[in-house]
Each structure stands twice: as C-alpha cells, then as structure tokens.
Design a protein around this motif. Structure first.
Motif, PDB file in Angstrom:
ATOM      1  N   THR A  71      -3.777  53.744   5.830  1.00 36.46           N
ATOM      2  CA  THR A  71      -4.486  53.220   4.666  1.00 36.46           C
ATOM      3  C   THR A  71      -5.694  54.026   4.343  1.00 36.46           C
ATOM      4  O   THR A  71      -6.111  54.166   3.291  1.00 36.46           O
ATOM      5  CB  THR A  71      -4.777  51.763   5.067  1.00 36.46           C
ATOM      6  OG1 THR A  71      -3.781  50.974   5.346  1.00 36.46           O
ATOM      7  CG2 THR A  71      -5.461  50.998   3.921  1.00 36.46           C
ATOM      8  N   SER A 113      -6.522  56.004   1.030  1.00 37.22           N
ATOM      9  CA  SER A 113      -7.697  55.674   0.430  1.00 37.22           C
ATOM     10  C   SER A 113      -8.725  56.978   0.080  1.00 37.22           C
ATOM     11  O   SER A 113      -9.194  57.221  -1.206  1.00 37.22           O
ATOM     12  CB  SER A 113      -8.455  54.693   1.273  1.00 37.22           C
ATOM     13  OG  SER A 113      -7.955  53.535   1.098  1.00 37.22           O
ATOM     14  N   GLN A 171       0.302  47.802   5.649  1.00 43.30           N
ATOM     15  CA  GLN A 171      -0.751  48.506   4.415  1.00 43.30           C
ATOM     16  C   GLN A 171      -0.646  47.650   3.153  1.00 43.30           C
ATOM     17  O   GLN A 171      -1.679  47.530   2.551  1.00 43.30           O
ATOM     18  CB  GLN A 171      -0.073  49.937   4.097  1.00 43.30           C
ATOM     19  CG  GLN A 171      -0.544  51.139   5.215  1.00 43.30           C
ATOM     20  CD  GLN A 171       0.071  52.329   4.622  1.00 43.30           C
ATOM     21  OE1 GLN A 171       1.215  52.396   4.746  1.00 43.30           O
ATOM     22  NE2 GLN A 171      -0.820  53.203   4.270  1.00 43.30           N
ATOM     23  N   GLU A 231      -3.168  44.958   3.605  1.00 42.63           N
ATOM     24  CA  GLU A 231      -4.661  45.515   3.887  1.00 42.63           C
ATOM     25  C   GLU A 231      -5.064  45.867   2.205  1.00 42.63           C
ATOM     26  O   GLU A 231      -6.031  45.466   2.079  1.00 42.63           O
ATOM     27  CB  GLU A 231      -4.471  46.982   4.583  1.00 42.63           C
ATOM     28  CG  GLU A 231      -4.773  46.485   6.094  1.00 42.63           C
ATOM     29  CD  GLU A 231      -4.606  47.863   6.869  1.00 42.63           C
ATOM     30  OE1 GLU A 231      -4.203  48.906   6.309  1.00 42.63           O
ATOM     31  OE2 GLU A 231      -5.645  48.066   7.478  1.00 42.63           O
ATOM     32  N   TYR A 232      -4.064  46.383   1.554  1.00 40.14           N
ATOM     33  CA  TYR A 232      -4.488  46.483   0.124  1.00 40.14           C
ATOM     34  C   TYR A 232      -4.476  45.484  -0.683  1.00 40.14           C
ATOM     35  O   TYR A 232      -5.577  45.492  -1.678  1.00 40.14           O
ATOM     36  CB  TYR A 232      -3.626  47.622  -0.589  1.00 40.14           C
ATOM     37  CG  TYR A 232      -3.701  48.925  -0.356  1.00 40.14           C
ATOM     38  CD1 TYR A 232      -4.876  49.529  -0.960  1.00 40.14           C
ATOM     39  CD2 TYR A 232      -3.054  49.733   0.671  1.00 40.14           C
ATOM     40  CE1 TYR A 232      -5.342  50.904  -0.563  1.00 40.14           C
ATOM     41  CE2 TYR A 232      -3.238  50.904   0.755  1.00 40.14           C
ATOM     42  CZ  TYR A 232      -4.637  51.798   0.026  1.00 40.14           C
ATOM     43  OH  TYR A 232      -4.952  52.846   0.690  1.00 40.14           O
ATOM     44  N   HIS A 233      -3.894  44.200  -0.333  1.00 42.40           N
ATOM     45  CA  HIS A 233      -4.105  43.053  -1.073  1.00 42.40           C
ATOM     46  C   HIS A 233      -4.967  41.951  -0.713  1.00 42.40           C
ATOM     47  O   HIS A 233      -5.325  41.012  -1.301  1.00 42.40           O
ATOM     48  CB  HIS A 233      -2.521  42.353  -1.214  1.00 42.40           C
ATOM     49  CG  HIS A 233      -2.372  41.238  -1.893  1.00 42.40           C
ATOM     50  ND1 HIS A 233      -2.867  41.264  -3.589  1.00 42.40           N
ATOM     51  CD2 HIS A 233      -2.355  39.843  -1.864  1.00 42.40           C
ATOM     52  CE1 HIS A 233      -2.728  40.154  -4.048  1.00 42.40           C
ATOM     53  NE2 HIS A 233      -2.454  39.389  -3.172  1.00 42.40           N
ATOM     54  N   SER A 237     -11.443  45.458  -2.579  1.00 43.61           N
ATOM     55  CA  SER A 237     -10.908  46.863  -2.452  1.00 43.61           C
ATOM     56  C   SER A 237     -11.019  47.537  -3.828  1.00 43.61           C
ATOM     57  O   SER A 237     -11.232  48.806  -3.823  1.00 43.61           O
ATOM     58  CB  SER A 237      -9.409  46.795  -2.124  1.00 43.61           C
ATOM     59  OG  SER A 237      -8.839  45.914  -2.902  1.00 43.61           O
ATOM     60  N   ARG A 239     -10.030  51.240  -4.714  1.00 39.93           N
ATOM     61  CA  ARG A 239      -8.929  51.607  -3.446  1.00 39.93           C
ATOM     62  C   ARG A 239      -7.443  51.214  -4.195  1.00 39.93           C
ATOM     63  O   ARG A 239      -6.578  52.091  -3.918  1.00 39.93           O
ATOM     64  CB  ARG A 239      -9.446  51.275  -2.336  1.00 39.93           C
ATOM     65  CG  ARG A 239      -8.433  51.513  -0.885  1.00 39.93           C
ATOM     66  CD  ARG A 239      -9.188  51.044   0.076  1.00 39.93           C
ATOM     67  NE  ARG A 239      -8.600  49.763   0.297  1.00 39.93           N
ATOM     68  CZ  ARG A 239      -8.391  48.969   1.451  1.00 39.93           C
ATOM     69  NH1 ARG A 239      -8.851  49.634   2.584  1.00 39.93           N
ATOM     70  NH2 ARG A 239      -8.042  47.814   1.654  1.00 39.93           N
ATOM     71  N   THR A 240      -7.531  49.927  -4.169  1.00 39.20           N
ATOM     72  CA  THR A 240      -6.214  49.415  -4.549  1.00 39.20           C
ATOM     73  C   THR A 240      -5.736  49.940  -5.913  1.00 39.20           C
ATOM     74  O   THR A 240      -4.478  50.361  -5.884  1.00 39.20           O
ATOM     75  CB  THR A 240      -6.195  47.930  -4.736  1.00 39.20           C
ATOM     76  OG1 THR A 240      -6.929  47.358  -3.479  1.00 39.20           O
ATOM     77  CG2 THR A 240      -4.847  47.179  -4.974  1.00 39.20           C
ATOM     78  N   ALA A 260      -4.330  53.551  -5.148  1.00 44.19           N
ATOM     79  CA  ALA A 260      -2.903  53.529  -4.425  1.00 44.19           C
ATOM     80  C   ALA A 260      -1.920  53.022  -5.433  1.00 44.19           C
ATOM     81  O   ALA A 260      -0.814  53.759  -5.338  1.00 44.19           O
ATOM     82  CB  ALA A 260      -3.028  52.343  -3.259  1.00 44.19           C
TER      83      ALA A 260
END
Length: 106
Positions: free
Chosen positions: A8, A12, A39, A42-44, A50, A53-54, A57
């Motif tokens: 992650t 990022s 992951q 983590e992104y959600h 985020s 970052r999200t 990705a």
C-alpha cells in the motif's frame, strides 16, 4: 502472466510521485498488479482519509491488468510446494475476467 506486488505504501508513493513512469513500466513489461484483499480494505477504509491516494490507485488499476489475491492462500500455496519455486499465483479474480463480463464495456 507476470506479476508485480506493491504494498500500500509503495503504491501510494509511486502513484503520487511517479505515476507515468510506473504506468509505462507496467505496460512495457506487461505486468499484472497484485492487489491483496487487505489492500482493498486499506484503500477503502473510512478511518483513513485517503482522497487522492485512493483516486490514484483506482486510476492505475483502471488502465492496467491486475489480480486480486488472498494473502493466506499465497502463503499456504507456497508452503505446500516448498522448496519448489512457484510457477503460478493463486488469485481470486483477474481484471480481464471482471471487465469482460460488464455489459456496458461490450
């Protein structure tokens, strides 16, 4: 099929500072990104703000092939075959399979 795993933090940072280079590298080497179920969590996560970052990705995943894996499956698969080198990766979903079944992309 060849794979690359970026945790992650690496994903990022690379999409923040070197998005074009990363995207070009994946395309030139025809690599599938390996994304773990953790992951995705983590992104959600609503706890982590985020934002960009999200978005970065998701942008990278929308234009490059990827597979979604369960880390425990990989550990078990590797342990069962030790000391042999893995010749395939146990994945749950391939982006090509997901996108092939979306009616609006046909």
């Amino acid at each position: 099929m060849q794979f690359i795993f970026l945790d992650t933090f690496a994903l990022s940072q690379l999409t923040k500072d070197h998005y074009k280079e990363l995207n070009d590298y994946l395309e030139i080497h025809q690599l599938h990104l390996v994304i773990s179920s953790f992951q995705l969590i983590e992104y959600h996560s609503p706890v982590i703000i985020s934002g960009d970052r999200t978005d970065r990705a998701i942008q990278l995943l929308s234009v490059n092939p990827f597979v979604i894996v369960n880390q425990n499956d990989i550990y078990n698969f590797e342990e069962a075959r030790y000391p042999s080198i893995l010749t395939r990766l146990p994945y749950k979903l391939r982006s090509e399979d997901i996108f092939a079944n979306l009616p609006f992309l046909v």
